[in-house]
Scaffold this motif. Structure first.
Motif, PDB file in Angstrom:
ATOM      1  N   ASP A  73       0.838  -1.214   0.000  1.00 34.25           N
ATOM      2  CA  ASP A  73       0.000   0.000   0.000  1.00 34.25           C
ATOM      3  C   ASP A  73       0.868   1.258   0.000  1.00 34.25           C
ATOM      4  O   ASP A  73       0.565   2.226  -0.689  1.00 34.25           O
ATOM      5  CB  ASP A  73      -0.919   0.023   1.233  1.00 34.25           C
TER       6      ASP A  73
ATOM      7  N   ILE B  51      -8.587   0.770  -6.098  1.00 26.87           N
ATOM      8  CA  ILE B  51      -8.028   0.325  -7.381  1.00 26.87           C
ATOM      9  C   ILE B  51      -9.079  -0.460  -8.170  1.00 26.87           C
ATOM     10  O   ILE B  51      -9.227  -0.278  -9.377  1.00 26.87           O
ATOM     11  CB  ILE B  51      -6.749  -0.503  -7.143  1.00 26.87           C
TER      12      ILE B  51
ATOM     13  N   PRO C 156      -4.118   5.051  -7.390  1.00 23.88           N
ATOM     14  CA  PRO C 156      -3.899   5.268  -5.945  1.00 23.88           C
ATOM     15  C   PRO C 156      -3.464   6.697  -5.631  1.00 23.88           C
ATOM     16  O   PRO C 156      -3.768   7.221  -4.564  1.00 23.88           O
ATOM     17  CB  PRO C 156      -2.785   4.282  -5.601  1.00 23.88           C
TER      18      PRO C 156
ATOM     19  N   MET D 214      -6.991   0.198   0.069  1.00 20.93           N
ATOM     20  CA  MET D 214      -6.447   0.688  -1.205  1.00 20.93           C
ATOM     21  C   MET D 214      -6.934  -0.186  -2.364  1.00 20.93           C
ATOM     22  O   MET D 214      -7.197   0.301  -3.452  1.00 20.93           O
ATOM     23  CB  MET D 214      -4.915   0.715  -1.162  1.00 20.93           C
TER      24      MET D 214
ATOM     25  N   TYR E 259      -5.941   9.237  -4.452  1.00 20.73           N
ATOM     26  CA  TYR E 259      -6.212   9.299  -3.008  1.00 20.73           C
ATOM     27  C   TYR E 259      -5.163  10.162  -2.300  1.00 20.73           C
ATOM     28  O   TYR E 259      -5.474  10.920  -1.393  1.00 20.73           O
ATOM     29  CB  TYR E 259      -6.250   7.893  -2.398  1.00 20.73           C
TER      30      TYR E 259
ATOM     31  N   LEU F 203       2.092   1.809  -3.484  1.00 21.76           N
ATOM     32  CA  LEU F 203       1.032   2.312  -4.371  1.00 21.76           C
ATOM     33  C   LEU F 203       0.837   3.810  -4.202  1.00 21.76           C
ATOM     34  O   LEU F 203       0.552   4.533  -5.152  1.00 21.76           O
ATOM     35  CB  LEU F 203      -0.298   1.616  -4.046  1.00 21.76           C
ATOM     36  N   LEU F 204       1.012   4.261  -2.967  1.00 24.25           N
ATOM     37  CA  LEU F 204       0.783   5.679  -2.671  1.00 24.25           C
ATOM     38  C   LEU F 204       2.055   6.511  -2.775  1.00 24.25           C
ATOM     39  O   LEU F 204       2.070   7.675  -2.404  1.00 24.25           O
ATOM     40  CB  LEU F 204       0.183   5.811  -1.264  1.00 24.25           C
TER      41      LEU F 204
END
Ligand code: AMP
Ligand code: ZN
Length: 462
Positions: free
Chosen positions: A110, A292, A298, A288, A301, A113-114
């Motif tokens: 996660d 998706i 991502p 998350m 967000y 992804l961010l």
């Protein structure tokens, strides 16, 4: 330029003065790896990542430690209930180690992804039992802790001040505020440093008090001291940690070495869902992977979280995510337009906007204000690679991968919509414009926009 942070310890916004003039030392309370991290947890992680990036923007290097709690965090924040790891292991029919590994991996996925950076030091509680035990033994030797038949407790009466961080009034709270399971405790606010393990307890270690395991708070005191020293610059976490975990970390450190471990304490506020709490019973615990699956990049967000200061509650809505998708697209397109631009721009103009951005981020990480400066750049009529360079510089803080295109998974269009689109196509071929318009309205009411292009018909969510 000075940096200002709101310090929970002094309850004021203060000029930031690091202990070392080059390197800032930060400790962040990391996840308890017994379940999936939610987008709420991730809001706190984004705030901590922005803090890192802002410090780096100001020329500091970082030594940032984050713990992984894989033992000792009980179901209740008082010292009651089952260990969260053991409960999860029992429910999922796995070993605590399997649970910890599984959720730790998901957590780091996660973060990636961010575009959240991994702190320089990631430390696991179960790898530091020796350090925690030594810390508790020192507290016992110095008279700050006592033994009961179930645990070793910190004796808050030995401190000159408790609480320090929160506004808790112990006298008012005392009567019945906490119902204690351990009647041997001297004060309901004394907390467990080390817990004697009942028979058949899965996670336990030898200690002077028999097979036992650490309390939750001790891990951060022991690992913080090990990696960052008795005193470091900044301690971060979510707002819920103030009255329990962080208050008790300070108590432990004052007992152990007479110092408050960090000079600045920064706390991120909660994410709300449609104005309320995220909860399993309401079915609104979002991860998350849910974002998706719905087709969102991502990083949308991440940008969404900048719509609000980290110290304020942020309300998550799907409409907000849709609007932010458009914003991220505009931002990335705006960057590309500047990159291709050939207009003359004076350095002074660039410098002015950079200063506004810098002032905003240095004002206690004011990201909504900083975004104002970003949009100023996007809206410039004169297009120039100089503006594009400034956006790249801003992106070292924003972390939005501004050079890369937005990642939008094309959502599957429902069959019902496809059928209506087919009927509309037929109506147009029959030159039945009224019917065609009616069908377009119907499709729109069902949440989809259609566009007739040379290549064919495009269907998008409104
Ligand atoms: P939990 O897994 O619920 O113990 O949460 C871990 C940490 O994430 C907490 O200590 C909070 O600081 C943070 N956190 C949990 N829920 C939220 C939320 N809705 N918004 C922001 N931070 C949260
Ligand atoms: Zn902690």
């Amino acid at each position: 330029m000075d940096i200002y942070f709101y310090n929970t310890l002094t309850k004021k916004k203060e000029v930031f003065k690091p202990i070392d003039e080059k390197q800032v030392k930060i400790y962040s309370c990391g996840p308890t790896v017994y379940k999936d991290a939610t987008i709420g947890n991730m809001r706190t992680n984004i705030f901590q990542d922005v803090l890192r990036r802002v410090l780096r923007y100001n020329g500091y290097t970082l030594k940032h430690a984050m713990n992984i709690t894989d033992v000792g965090h009980l179901v209740s924040d008082g010292d009651e209930g089952e260990d969260k790891m053991l409960k999860s292991a029992r429910e999922e029919k796995k070993t605590p180690m399997e649970i910890a590994n599984y959720y730790t991996n998901l957590f780091f996925q996660d973060l990636e992804l961010l575009n959240i950076e991994t702190p320089e030091i990631v430390c696991k509680a179960t790898d530091h039992i020796k350090e925690m035990l030594a810390y508790v033994q020192k507290l016992v030797e110095k008279g700050y802790a006592y033994e009961t038949s179930t645990a070793i407790y910190f004796d808050i009466a030995k401190l000159d001040q408790y609480p320090i961080l929160s506004n808790l009034n112990l006298r008012e709270q005392k009567a019945g505020a906490r119902v204690d399971v351990d009647l041997e405790k001297r004060s309901p606010y004394d907390f467990a440093l080390w817990i004697k393990a009942p028979k058949n307890h899965l996670m336990k270690w030898d200690s002077p008090w028999g097979p036992s395991y650490p309390g939750w708070h001790i891990e951060c005191s022991a690992m913080g001291q090990k990696y960052l020293g008795e005193q470091f610059d900044i301690h971060t976490g979510g707002i819920d940690l103030i009255p329990t975990h962080h208050e008790n970390e300070i108590a432990q450190s004052k007992g152990n070495c007479g110092k408050i471990p960090a000079n600045y304490w920064m706390h991120g506020e909660y994410l709300l869902i449609n104005g309320g709490k995220m909860s399993k019973s309401l079915g609104n615990v979002y991860l998350m992977k849910d974002l998706i699956e719905k087709g969102y990049d991502p990083l949308v967000y991440r940008l969404f979280s900048y719509s609000c200061h980290y110290k304020n509650k942020l309300n998550f809505t799907w409409e907000g995510m849709q609007a932010t998708t458009k914003s991220l697209e505009r931002l990335k397109n705006g960057y590309q337009l500047h990159l291709l631009g050939k207009d003359e721009v004076e350095d002074r103009e660039i410098q002015e906007v950079e200063t506004r951005f810098h002032q905003a981020i240095n004002d206690d990480l004011n990201m909504p204000l900083a975004l104002g400066a970003v949009w100023e750049v996007i809206k410039q009529e004169k297009k120039s690679p100089k503006w594009a360079d400034l956006l790249v510089k801003f992106d070292t803080v924003l972390g939005l991968k501004i050079k890369e295109p937005i990642q939008k998974k094309e959502e599957e269009i429902p069959q019902e919509i496809l059928d209506l689109v087919k009927q509309r196509k037929q109506a147009r071929e029959n030159k039945d414009w009224t019917k065609s318009d009616e069908l377009r309205d119907l499709i729109q009411n069902k949440g989809y926009d259609i566009k007739d292009t040379k290549e064919g018909i495009e269907i998008h969510r409104c």
